[in-house]
Design a protein around this motif. Sequence first.
Motif, PDB file in Angstrom:
ATOM      1  N   ASP A 174       0.881  -1.207  -0.086  1.00 41.26           N
ATOM      2  CA  ASP A 174       0.089  -0.315  -0.411  1.00 41.26           C
ATOM      3  C   ASP A 174       1.054   1.506   0.128  1.00 41.26           C
ATOM      4  O   ASP A 174       1.973   1.227   0.129  1.00 41.26           O
ATOM      5  CB  ASP A 174      -0.646  -0.154   1.310  1.00 41.26           C
ATOM      6  CG  ASP A 174      -1.900   1.149   1.108  1.00 41.26           C
ATOM      7  OD1 ASP A 174      -2.720   1.245  -0.222  1.00 41.26           O
ATOM      8  OD2 ASP A 174      -1.451   1.784   1.958  1.00 41.26           O
ATOM      9  N   LYS A 179      -5.504  -2.075  -9.077  1.00 43.48           N
ATOM     10  CA  LYS A 179      -6.765  -2.031  -9.343  1.00 43.48           C
ATOM     11  C   LYS A 179      -6.885  -2.615 -10.575  1.00 43.48           C
ATOM     12  O   LYS A 179      -8.186  -3.490 -10.197  1.00 43.48           O
ATOM     13  CB  LYS A 179      -7.749  -0.628  -9.145  1.00 43.48           C
ATOM     14  CG  LYS A 179      -7.403  -0.151  -7.517  1.00 43.48           C
ATOM     15  CD  LYS A 179      -8.553   1.020  -7.212  1.00 43.48           C
ATOM     16  CE  LYS A 179      -8.686   1.443  -5.961  1.00 43.48           C
ATOM     17  NZ  LYS A 179      -9.293   2.552  -6.026  1.00 43.48           N
ATOM     18  N   LYS A 182      -5.873  -6.434  -8.617  1.00 38.43           N
ATOM     19  CA  LYS A 182      -6.960  -6.514  -7.577  1.00 38.43           C
ATOM     20  C   LYS A 182      -7.582  -5.356  -7.475  1.00 38.43           C
ATOM     21  O   LYS A 182      -7.784  -4.146  -6.476  1.00 38.43           O
ATOM     22  CB  LYS A 182      -5.181  -5.994  -6.393  1.00 38.43           C
ATOM     23  CG  LYS A 182      -4.404  -7.164  -6.004  1.00 38.43           C
ATOM     24  CD  LYS A 182      -5.299  -8.834  -5.702  1.00 38.43           C
ATOM     25  CE  LYS A 182      -5.929  -8.595  -4.317  1.00 38.43           C
ATOM     26  NZ  LYS A 182      -4.866  -8.781  -3.154  1.00 38.43           N
ATOM     27  N   PRO A 183      -8.997  -5.155  -8.138  1.00 37.25           N
ATOM     28  CA  PRO A 183     -10.124  -4.711  -7.719  1.00 37.25           C
ATOM     29  C   PRO A 183     -10.430  -3.840  -6.581  1.00 37.25           C
ATOM     30  O   PRO A 183     -10.853  -2.939  -6.192  1.00 37.25           O
ATOM     31  CB  PRO A 183     -10.841  -5.218  -8.120  1.00 37.25           C
ATOM     32  CG  PRO A 183     -10.505  -6.413  -9.084  1.00 37.25           C
ATOM     33  CD  PRO A 183      -9.189  -6.563  -8.754  1.00 37.25           C
ATOM     34  N   ASP A 184     -10.543  -5.099  -6.078  1.00 38.20           N
ATOM     35  CA  ASP A 184     -11.041  -4.576  -3.985  1.00 38.20           C
ATOM     36  C   ASP A 184      -9.397  -3.161  -3.896  1.00 38.20           C
ATOM     37  O   ASP A 184      -9.782  -3.178  -2.220  1.00 38.20           O
ATOM     38  CB  ASP A 184     -10.723  -5.970  -3.300  1.00 38.20           C
ATOM     39  CG  ASP A 184      -9.341  -6.633  -2.976  1.00 38.20           C
ATOM     40  OD1 ASP A 184      -8.063  -5.603  -3.760  1.00 38.20           O
ATOM     41  OD2 ASP A 184      -9.759  -7.344  -2.070  1.00 38.20           O
ATOM     42  N   GLY A 185      -8.171  -3.178  -4.630  1.00 37.20           N
ATOM     43  CA  GLY A 185      -7.363  -1.700  -3.282  1.00 37.20           C
ATOM     44  C   GLY A 185      -6.673  -2.722  -2.538  1.00 37.20           C
ATOM     45  O   GLY A 185      -6.103  -1.999  -2.137  1.00 37.20           O
ATOM     46  N   VAL A 186      -6.545  -4.057  -2.343  1.00 40.76           N
ATOM     47  CA  VAL A 186      -5.738  -4.041  -0.778  1.00 40.76           C
ATOM     48  C   VAL A 186      -4.636  -4.943  -1.497  1.00 40.76           C
ATOM     49  O   VAL A 186      -4.795  -6.295  -2.103  1.00 40.76           O
ATOM     50  CB  VAL A 186      -7.204  -4.763   0.001  1.00 40.76           C
ATOM     51  CG1 VAL A 186      -5.339  -5.801   0.856  1.00 40.76           C
ATOM     52  CG2 VAL A 186      -8.113  -4.376   0.436  1.00 40.76           C
ATOM     53  N   ASP A 189      -0.539  -7.088  -4.483  1.00 45.48           N
ATOM     54  CA  ASP A 189      -1.138  -7.055  -6.201  1.00 45.48           C
ATOM     55  C   ASP A 189      -0.420  -8.077  -7.510  1.00 45.48           C
ATOM     56  O   ASP A 189      -0.762  -8.726  -8.285  1.00 45.48           O
ATOM     57  CB  ASP A 189      -1.058  -5.786  -6.849  1.00 45.48           C
ATOM     58  CG  ASP A 189      -0.335  -5.283  -6.955  1.00 45.48           C
ATOM     59  OD1 ASP A 189       1.347  -5.727  -7.397  1.00 45.48           O
ATOM     60  OD2 ASP A 189      -0.291  -3.256  -7.346  1.00 45.48           O
TER      61      ASP A 189
END
Length: 213
Positions: A174, A179, A182-186, A189
């Motif tokens: 982070d 995204k 990793k579409p959830d942004g967590v 990746d």
Amino acid sequence: MKPSDIVAHLRSHCPALGGSVQAGINWEAIEKATQWQGLYAFVVPTDDKAGDPLYDNTLVQEITEGLDVVVVFPQSDEPGRQVADEVPAMRKALCLALAGFTPPGSAGWLIYEGRSFLHTDRAKVAYAFSFSGLEVMGSAELPSDPAQAETWQEAELLGLQQLEGLDIDVDVIDPMVDKNLKPDGVGPDGRIEHHLKVNLPHDNPNPTPNPEP
């Protein structure tokens, strides 16, 4: 602890023995192999006892190693009245020479453990004067010379090839998150943002990392 080292030390530092000191394996072998004339002493290795390992990740053990100085006194009277007076004096002479002496390769000095009766007949009386010393098997620091290894753990580690370098891929968790991956942004990746290469030349005790894009 080598009996030969104790023999040499007694010959030089225990005049009560008159230089008549040898190494032996046990009383039975000594009695059969020796023709008795005068006072004799024999340095005999006895049992050793190993303690528990001192560390969880490195095998280092303290070993208490024993030895007997078997002194054979000539006997002129069958009841042994003369020898009875000589025994305490011999203990004092042996302790003066050995108690507190650190043999080569030992981790600590010798201590006196006691005396025991072995044998008597018309010609001789034998007593064993017992001593013990501390040795340490293994080392908390790996020796540099394979010939100095004392345990299989040390020998195995010294047989490994030297580490020449490290390649490190860094995936930042982070905020550098893709995204699309990793579409959830967590994070992480799975995308490598940085690569580090560390060379470990043998002549460089303090290597520094070389960042690569």
